[in-house]
Design a protein around this motif. Structure first.
Motif, PDB file in Angstrom:
ATOM      1  N   VAL A 103       0.835  -1.208   0.000  1.00  0.00           N
ATOM      2  CA  VAL A 103       0.000   0.000   0.000  1.00  0.00           C
ATOM      3  C   VAL A 103       0.871   1.259   0.000  1.00  0.00           C
ATOM      4  N   MET A 104       1.937   1.251   0.801  1.00  0.00           N
ATOM      5  CA  MET A 104       2.836   2.408   0.821  1.00  0.00           C
ATOM      6  C   MET A 104       3.483   2.635  -0.537  1.00  0.00           C
ATOM      7  N   LEU A 105       3.929   1.553  -1.179  1.00  0.00           N
ATOM      8  CA  LEU A 105       4.537   1.674  -2.506  1.00  0.00           C
ATOM      9  C   LEU A 105       3.529   2.180  -3.525  1.00  0.00           C
ATOM     10  N   LEU A 106       2.286   1.687  -3.449  1.00  0.00           N
ATOM     11  CA  LEU A 106       1.258   2.113  -4.394  1.00  0.00           C
ATOM     12  C   LEU A 106       0.958   3.598  -4.256  1.00  0.00           C
ATOM     13  N   PHE A 107       0.777   4.062  -3.014  1.00  0.00           N
ATOM     14  CA  PHE A 107       0.450   5.470  -2.809  1.00  0.00           C
ATOM     15  C   PHE A 107       1.639   6.366  -3.177  1.00  0.00           C
ATOM     16  N   TRP A 108       2.849   5.884  -2.894  1.00  0.00           N
ATOM     17  CA  TRP A 108       4.029   6.664  -3.319  1.00  0.00           C
ATOM     18  C   TRP A 108       4.068   6.763  -4.838  1.00  0.00           C
ATOM     19  N   PHE A 109       3.798   5.659  -5.516  1.00  0.00           N
ATOM     20  CA  PHE A 109       3.820   5.644  -6.983  1.00  0.00           C
ATOM     21  C   PHE A 109       2.760   6.590  -7.550  1.00  0.00           C
ATOM     22  N   LEU A 110       1.542   6.540  -7.015  1.00  0.00           N
ATOM     23  CA  LEU A 110       0.458   7.358  -7.551  1.00  0.00           C
ATOM     24  C   LEU A 110       0.669   8.847  -7.289  1.00  0.00           C
ATOM     25  N   ASN A 111       1.344   9.192  -6.194  1.00  0.00           N
ATOM     26  CA  ASN A 111       1.471  10.593  -5.802  1.00  0.00           C
ATOM     27  C   ASN A 111       2.793  11.240  -6.170  1.00  0.00           C
TER      28      ASN A 111
ATOM     29  N   ARG B 121       5.687  10.441 -12.298  1.00  0.00           N
ATOM     30  CA  ARG B 121       5.001  11.063 -13.434  1.00  0.00           C
ATOM     31  C   ARG B 121       3.894  10.151 -13.967  1.00  0.00           C
ATOM     32  N   THR B 122       4.204   8.849 -14.019  1.00  0.00           N
ATOM     33  CA  THR B 122       3.206   7.891 -14.506  1.00  0.00           C
ATOM     34  C   THR B 122       2.010   7.835 -13.569  1.00  0.00           C
ATOM     35  N   GLY B 123       2.272   7.827 -12.258  1.00  0.00           N
ATOM     36  CA  GLY B 123       1.185   7.797 -11.289  1.00  0.00           C
ATOM     37  C   GLY B 123       0.302   9.028 -11.387  1.00  0.00           C
ATOM     38  N   LYS B 124       0.917  10.188 -11.557  1.00  0.00           N
ATOM     39  CA  LYS B 124       0.135  11.420 -11.713  1.00  0.00           C
ATOM     40  C   LYS B 124      -0.676  11.392 -13.008  1.00  0.00           C
TER      41      LYS B 124
END
Length: 337
Positions: A180-188, A191-194
């Motif tokens: 979950v921490m990795l996912l939220f870091w990736f999304l926030n 560039r790809t997550g944004k």
């Protein structure tokens, strides 16, 4: 005071610890569902069987490693095989998207059409998994079984009631937190997550900004494959692997996503724990806890159980219906169905 401590330990042993582990598994599954709904805008009914496929590939890889004498000591060998399971599942969902979903996406098909298509994919995946590994229970957990046993806990504390914590339950919580921490870091923070978040908020504006929709779709499916495989493997380690069980898990997973707010990742996590604690609490027999807390003359003769464990999925269904009737956007105001 001793009776109160015994009651708390019994409650922790049979309700709190199992519900936290189960909630972590549901949260990971619900995150996959909510990402698909938020970005690709349809409810993926094949998600449960995607979990089963990922777990199956991981199990086959685990057996291969075990036959070669490879292990992780006190940790399950499945952790080593997990990347193989994720890769295999990613290839499957990307191929499925290319051969099935892409056509309907290009035709601007209504979401309900994609839901029906995903149901067809679900049955195909379910049959494929059962054809490859069989319909029976498959146990693949190795390593240390418990972090602490009930006997050790009793000797350590002197209490009558013992607390047993399975290593797979603890592993589930730790892995879920990391994922979950990795996912939220990736999304926030990437560039790809944004780009994925922008595509989810406003597809037309994202396209005008130069975001490549096919790349967003590809990355989304890869992340969903990783979440589904991890959730499926953790559930299989904690309980056992049986293909049809993952089909049944679809209801509590969707209930988790909808209760939290469909399309809202934070809501999916909260919804997973709401559903897990509700299922475990409603189906738990409180006779032992009541025996510690009540005077001897008042001790109940019945199990003090609201519902049998056979009806635990009915709890998910009831909560789902209530949320859809009174707050269809969920606890965290996701997208309404």
């Amino acid at each position: 005071m001793i009776d109160l401590l015994n009651a708390i330990v019994a409650l922790a042993n049979f309700v709190i610890v199992p519900a936290i582990a189960y909630g972590s598994q549901l949260a990971l599954g619900a995150l996959g569902v909510t990402l698909i709904y938020g970005i690709l805008r349809f409810s993926n009914f094949a998600h449960g069987d995607t979990m089963a496929f990922g777990a199956m590939v991981t199990i086959l890889a685990t057996w291969g490693l075990q036959s070669l004498g490879v292990n992780l000591g006190i940790f399950p060998t499945a952790l080593l095989a997990l990347p193989i399971g994720i890769a295999g599942t990613a290839l499957l969902v990307l191929a499925t998207d290319k051969m099935v979903y892409q056509f309907y996406r290009e035709q601007k098909a209504a979401p309900v059409i994609l839901v029906i298509v995903s149901m067809g994919v679900m049955f195909i995946m379910n049959g494929l998994v059962r054809f490859i590994i069989g319909p029976d229970d498959q146990r693949f957990a190795d390593g240390a079984r418990f972090i602490i046993t009930a006997r050790d806990f009793k000797e350590l504390t002197g209490l009558e009631e013992g607390l047993a914590i399975k290593s797979t339950a603890a592993l589930t919580v730790v892995v879920a937190i990391i994922v979950v921490m990795l996912l939220f870091w990736f999304l926030n923070n990437t560039r790809t997550g944004k780009s994925m978040r922008a595509f989810s908020d406003n597809e037309d504006l994202a396209l005008l900004s130069g975001i490549n929709p096919e790349r967003v779709v590809m990355i989304t499916w890869i992340i969903v494959a990783a979440l589904a495989t991890t959730a499926g493997v953790l559930y299989g380690l904690d309980k056992s692997f049986k293909p049809f069980t993952y089909f049944q898990l679809l209801l509590p997973i969707f209930a988790s996503a909808i209760v939290g707010g469909l399309g809202n990742p934070l809501g999916a996590i909260a919804g997973g724990f709401v559903i897990a604690f509700s299922e475990v609490t409603v189906t738990y027999a409180f006779k032992k806890v009541a025996g510690y807390l009540l005077p001897e003359a008042w001790e109940p003769d019945s199990l003090v159980q609201l519902l049998s464990t056979d009806y635990k999925f009915a709890v998910s269904f009831a909560i789902l219906v209530i949320v859809l009737l009174f707050k269809p956007t969920g606890l965290f105001s996701g997208k309404a169905l």
